[in-house]
Design a protein around this motif. Structure first.
Motif, PDB file in Angstrom:
ATOM      1  N   GLN A   1       0.849  -1.187   0.000  1.00  0.00           N
ATOM      2  CA  GLN A   1       0.000   0.000   0.000  1.00  0.00           C
ATOM      3  C   GLN A   1       0.884   1.237   0.000  1.00  0.00           C
ATOM      4  OE1 GLN A   1      -3.521  -0.006  -0.089  1.00  0.00           O
ATOM      5  NE2 GLN A   1      -3.173   2.151  -0.542  1.00  0.00           N
ATOM      6  N   TYR A   2       0.665   2.119  -0.950  1.00  0.00           N
ATOM      7  CA  TYR A   2       1.343   3.411  -1.020  1.00  0.00           C
ATOM      8  C   TYR A   2       0.299   4.506  -0.835  1.00  0.00           C
ATOM      9  CZ  TYR A   2       5.376   0.962  -2.980  1.00  0.00           C
ATOM     10  OH  TYR A   2       6.434   0.131  -3.163  1.00  0.00           O
ATOM     11  N   SER A   3       0.720   5.737  -0.715  1.00  0.00           N
ATOM     12  CA  SER A   3      -0.222   6.838  -0.534  1.00  0.00           C
ATOM     13  C   SER A   3      -1.132   7.010  -1.750  1.00  0.00           C
ATOM     14  CB  SER A   3       0.530   8.144  -0.261  1.00  0.00           C
ATOM     15  OG  SER A   3       1.371   8.449  -1.352  1.00  0.00           O
ATOM     16  N   PHE A   4      -0.678   6.606  -2.932  1.00  0.00           N
ATOM     17  CA  PHE A   4      -1.452   6.770  -4.168  1.00  0.00           C
ATOM     18  C   PHE A   4      -2.287   5.542  -4.527  1.00  0.00           C
ATOM     19  CE2 PHE A   4       2.935   5.616  -5.073  1.00  0.00           C
ATOM     20  CZ  PHE A   4       2.772   4.410  -5.749  1.00  0.00           C
ATOM     21  N   GLY A   5      -2.023   4.401  -3.882  1.00  0.00           N
ATOM     22  CA  GLY A   5      -2.794   3.205  -4.191  1.00  0.00           C
ATOM     23  C   GLY A   5      -2.081   1.934  -3.796  1.00  0.00           C
ATOM     24  N   ARG A   6      -2.729   0.823  -4.082  1.00  0.00           N
ATOM     25  CA  ARG A   6      -2.210  -0.505  -3.752  1.00  0.00           C
ATOM     26  C   ARG A   6      -1.551  -1.103  -4.994  1.00  0.00           C
ATOM     27  NH1 ARG A   6      -4.570  -5.701  -3.859  1.00  0.00           N
ATOM     28  NH2 ARG A   6      -6.450  -4.778  -4.720  1.00  0.00           N
ATOM     29  N   VAL A   7      -0.368  -1.709  -4.802  1.00  0.00           N
ATOM     30  CA  VAL A   7       0.361  -2.341  -5.902  1.00  0.00           C
ATOM     31  C   VAL A   7       0.409  -3.840  -5.655  1.00  0.00           C
ATOM     32  CG1 VAL A   7       2.574  -2.489  -7.130  1.00  0.00           C
ATOM     33  CG2 VAL A   7       1.769  -0.279  -6.287  1.00  0.00           C
ATOM     34  N   THR A   8       0.088  -4.606  -6.690  1.00  0.00           N
ATOM     35  CA  THR A   8       0.182  -6.058  -6.657  1.00  0.00           C
ATOM     36  C   THR A   8       0.966  -6.502  -7.879  1.00  0.00           C
ATOM     37  OG1 THR A   8      -1.879  -6.380  -7.883  1.00  0.00           O
ATOM     38  CG2 THR A   8      -2.043  -6.289  -5.468  1.00  0.00           C
ATOM     39  N   GLY A   9       1.275  -7.777  -7.964  1.00  0.00           N
ATOM     40  CA  GLY A   9       2.012  -8.275  -9.115  1.00  0.00           C
ATOM     41  C   GLY A   9       1.572  -9.670  -9.495  1.00  0.00           C
ATOM     42  N   GLN A  10       1.978 -10.074 -10.694  1.00  0.00           N
ATOM     43  CA  GLN A  10       1.659 -11.416 -11.168  1.00  0.00           C
ATOM     44  C   GLN A  10       2.602 -11.817 -12.290  1.00  0.00           C
ATOM     45  OE1 GLN A  10      -1.837 -10.751 -14.423  1.00  0.00           O
ATOM     46  NE2 GLN A  10      -2.526 -10.905 -12.335  1.00  0.00           N
ATOM     47  N   TRP A  11       2.713 -13.125 -12.481  1.00  0.00           N
ATOM     48  CA  TRP A  11       3.406 -13.699 -13.631  1.00  0.00           C
ATOM     49  C   TRP A  11       2.369 -13.979 -14.707  1.00  0.00           C
ATOM     50  CZ3 TRP A  11       8.426 -13.565 -14.174  1.00  0.00           C
ATOM     51  CH2 TRP A  11       9.234 -13.534 -13.044  1.00  0.00           C
ATOM     52  N   GLN A  12       2.719 -13.736 -15.962  1.00  0.00           N
ATOM     53  CA  GLN A  12       1.836 -14.038 -17.088  1.00  0.00           C
ATOM     54  C   GLN A  12       2.621 -14.861 -18.108  1.00  0.00           C
ATOM     55  OE1 GLN A  12       0.456 -10.216 -18.515  1.00  0.00           O
ATOM     56  NE2 GLN A  12      -0.595  -9.776 -16.586  1.00  0.00           N
ATOM     57  N   GLY A  13       2.108 -16.040 -18.426  1.00  0.00           N
ATOM     58  CA  GLY A  13       2.711 -16.892 -19.447  1.00  0.00           C
ATOM     59  C   GLY A  13       1.704 -17.089 -20.569  1.00  0.00           C
ATOM     60  N   GLU A  14       2.168 -16.994 -21.811  1.00  0.00           N
ATOM     61  CA  GLU A  14       1.208 -17.045 -22.915  1.00  0.00           C
ATOM     62  C   GLU A  14       1.789 -17.644 -24.183  1.00  0.00           C
ATOM     63  OE1 GLU A  14       0.239 -12.900 -22.967  1.00  0.00           O
ATOM     64  OE2 GLU A  14       1.670 -12.465 -24.547  1.00  0.00           O
ATOM     65  N   VAL A  15       0.858 -18.084 -25.026  1.00  0.00           N
ATOM     66  CA  VAL A  15       1.188 -18.557 -26.369  1.00  0.00           C
ATOM     67  C   VAL A  15       0.233 -17.841 -27.312  1.00  0.00           C
ATOM     68  CG1 VAL A  15       1.268 -20.528 -27.939  1.00  0.00           C
ATOM     69  CG2 VAL A  15       1.925 -20.810 -25.531  1.00  0.00           C
ATOM     70  N   GLY A  16       0.802 -17.207 -28.326  1.00  0.00           N
ATOM     71  CA  GLY A  16      -0.018 -16.460 -29.275  1.00  0.00           C
ATOM     72  C   GLY A  16       0.306 -16.843 -30.708  1.00  0.00           C
ATOM     73  N   ARG A  17      -0.622 -16.553 -31.567  1.00  0.00           N
ATOM     74  CA  ARG A  17      -0.440 -16.799 -33.003  1.00  0.00           C
ATOM     75  C   ARG A  17      -0.658 -15.483 -33.721  1.00  0.00           C
ATOM     76  NH1 ARG A  17       2.229 -20.388 -36.024  1.00  0.00           N
ATOM     77  NH2 ARG A  17       1.028 -21.115 -37.787  1.00  0.00           N
ATOM     78  N   TRP A  18       0.349 -15.060 -34.492  1.00  0.00           N
ATOM     79  CA  TRP A  18       0.280 -13.827 -35.265  1.00  0.00           C
ATOM     80  C   TRP A  18       0.062 -14.184 -36.724  1.00  0.00           C
ATOM     81  CZ3 TRP A  18       4.932 -10.273 -33.585  1.00  0.00           C
ATOM     82  CH2 TRP A  18       4.894 -10.090 -32.201  1.00  0.00           C
ATOM     83  N   HIS A  19      -0.894 -13.531 -37.352  1.00  0.00           N
ATOM     84  CA  HIS A  19      -1.157 -13.741 -38.774  1.00  0.00           C
ATOM     85  C   HIS A  19      -0.921 -12.425 -39.496  1.00  0.00           C
ATOM     86  CE1 HIS A  19      -2.928 -15.127 -42.475  1.00  0.00           C
ATOM     87  NE2 HIS A  19      -3.696 -14.052 -42.477  1.00  0.00           N
TER      88      HIS A  19
END
Length: 171
Positions: free
Chosen positions: A51-69
């Motif tokens: 918690q900071y004076s301007f707001g709450r900060v959280t985090g996460q890991w993101q793993g992905e597979v995408g297809r570009w055409h």
């Protein structure tokens, strides 16, 4: 660089509290100047928040597979990104701003009639605005801008910018 510094400060900040990590799955579609993308992924919350004076900060890991055409080929994108989320105090708790920088492999090398990547390894950085909803805040959507490039590891380095919409279902 400011995002990396913010991540370092958030992770090492004193008085960080443990948060209950949640896993989520997402689907995402996007458009770029010369391509369209479809992506599936999984995210996992980090076990802290600050918690900071301007707001709450959280985090996460993101793993992905995408297809570009594109007009000339299809490419597969595989990425892993640490991301920070800011829940500003002045906004409803369900709204968030997210940013992250991660490592991606795009194969075969991305080529269109106008652009040619010189490496299969690229960085992907994004900025997003999103909202959680549902009885247990289990659904969320976000509108994202994501840039992929190799950070001048090798030239040419034209980069590609996607405008993306993501739907996430939290477990």
């Amino acid at each position: 660089m400011p995002l990396a510094l913010a991540a370092l400060l958030a992770v090492t900040a004193p008085n960080a509290t443990a948060a209950e990590p949640r896993t989520a799955f997402y689907v995402q579609g996007g458009v770029a100047e010369d391509a369209q993308s479809a992506t599936i992924g999984v995210s996992r919350d980090w076990r802290w928040e600050k918690q900071y004076s301007f707001g709450r900060v959280t985090g996460q890991w993101q793993g992905e597979v995408g297809r570009w055409h594109s007009d000339s080929q299809n490419s597969t994108q595989v990425g892993l990104t640490p991301a920070l989320r800011l829940h500003p105090n002045r906004w409803s708790e369900s709204w968030f701003i997210e940013g992250g920088i991660g490592a991606n492999v795009i194969f075969p090398k991305y080529n269109t009639e106008k652009k040619e990547f010189s490496t299969t390894f690229n960085f992907g950085d994004h900025l997003a605005l999103g909202k959680r909803f549902g009885a247990q805040q289990q659904h969320e959507w976000s509108l994202r801008i994501q840039h992929f490039s190799n950070a001048r590891i090798k030239r040419p380095n034209p980069g590609e910018n996607f405008l993306q919409f993501r739907y996430t279902r939290r477990l």
